[in-house]
Scaffold this active site. Structure first.
Site, PDB file in Angstrom:
ATOM      1  CB  CYS A 120      92.499  67.901 -49.949  1.00 22.87           C
ATOM      2  SG  CYS A 120      91.018  67.171 -50.977  1.00 22.87           S
ATOM      3  CB  CYS A 204      91.023  63.532 -57.155  1.00 20.02           C
ATOM      4  SG  CYS A 204      91.685  62.325 -55.311  1.00 20.02           S
ATOM      5  CB  CYS A 207      92.878  67.103 -58.157  1.00 17.66           C
ATOM      6  SG  CYS A 207      92.123  67.798 -56.817  1.00 17.66           S
ATOM      7  CB  CYS A 232      99.231  63.285 -54.673  1.00 21.94           C
ATOM      8  SG  CYS A 232      99.447  61.604 -54.778  1.00 21.94           S
TER       9      CYS A 232
HETATM   10  S1  SF4 Z   1      94.229  64.938 -55.765  1.00 24.45           S
HETATM   11 FE1  SF4 Z   1      92.707  66.312 -55.070  1.00 24.45          FE
HETATM   12  S2  SF4 Z   1      90.652  65.696 -54.270  1.00 24.45           S
HETATM   13 FE2  SF4 Z   1      91.928  64.450 -54.214  1.00 24.45          FE
HETATM   14  S3  SF4 Z   1      92.994  64.243 -52.432  1.00 24.45           S
HETATM   15 FE3  SF4 Z   1      94.503  65.143 -53.793  1.00 24.45          FE
HETATM   16  S4  SF4 Z   1      93.573  67.575 -54.012  1.00 24.45           S
HETATM   17 FE4  SF4 Z   1      92.220  66.240 -52.840  1.00 24.45          FE
END
Ligand code: SF4
Length: 246
Positions: A120, A204, A207, A232
């Site tokens: 994601c 996000c 998260c 991330c």
């Molecule tokens: S922080 Fe969560 S919702 Fe945002 S891109 Fe990463 S996994 Fe996806």
């Protein structure tokens, strides 16, 4: 403009005691308009946006709208646009990639495995970032050394091997949390109101959560995962970078 490792070392030496504004001035003087700030609208980026707008109102700022942000983040984006009259370059994920991912794995796939979470983040963040950075000679970030172990190894200027060897400028790498807030209050900088309710780090909505007193600054990011150095995929592992350079 591309720097080799020796030039980079000299630059870091020269700027080791200089201010974030000096780092920004050098970066803009040498790379504008092929350089932009990546903003996720946390306190660090709020400070850098204010500094950039004062140095050069034409300085470029982009953000990644993952489609899963908090309302407070959209609110501060509009506040910033209004106050500084900046042309905020909003990057969106590829619609087909998102569509295929949620059809296959569901809307909240990230809670089920780290593999899903990285998928994601890859689709919603890393791919749009890669697409933007492929058009630039450098990017500016708000990372700070005390956020993660990985970030503590970063310098004010780096060569970003993860994104094609462009320059990465980290003007506030040596700032601490209190310096950010002194600057924000003194300069009346618009900031993300999630900071008022216990969010030191903004990500996000599904998260990120508020942290408890004494918890690590990034404890609220992907809180269901156990690793201490959670990223991330936007900021590479500096230990790996050093290894690559050896
Ligand atoms: S922080 Fe969560 S919702 Fe945002 S891109 Fe990463 S996994 Fe996806």
């Amino acid at each position: 403009m591309r720097l080799d490792q020796n030039q980079l070392n000299e630059l870091n030496e020269e700027y080791s005691n200089k201010s974030p504004e000096d780092v920004l001035k050098w970066t803009l003087d040498n790379l504008h308009p092929n350089v932009a700030l990546a903003s996720s609208f946390g306190a660090e980026d709020a400070v850098l946006i204010d500094m950039l707008a004062k140095i050069n109102p034409e300085a470029r700022i982009f953000t990644l709208d993952t489609g899963r942000l908090n309302q407070e983040t959209y609110d501060v984006m509009d506040e910033v646009k209004l106050k500084y009259k900046v042309n905020l370059e909003v990057m969106f994920p590829n619609q087909v990639e998102v569509q295929d991912m949620v059809r296959k794995h569901g809307m909240n796939l990230f809670y089920r495995s780290q593999e899903n979470r990285k998928l994601c983040c890859g689709i919603r963040k890393v791919h749009p970032l890669t697409s933007m950075l492929s058009t630039l000679d450098g990017w500016i970030t708000g990372i700070r050394g005390d956020q993660t172990q990985n970030r503590s190894d970063a310098n004010k200027f780096e060569i970003d091997h993860q994104f094609g060897g462009i320059l990465k400028a980290n003007p506030i790498i040596d700032w601490i949390w209190d310096q950010l807030w002194d600057y924000i209050k003194t300069n009346n900088v618009p900031y993300n109101k999630l900071h008022d309710v216990g969010y030191p780090s903004i990500g996000c909505e599904p998260c990120t959560r508020a942290i408890k007193p004494g918890e690590d600054l990034r404890a609220g990011r992907w809180w269901w995962e156990n690793e201490s150095d959670k990223e991330c995929g936007l900021h590479m592992d500096h230990s790996q970078e050093s290894a690559n350079l050896k």
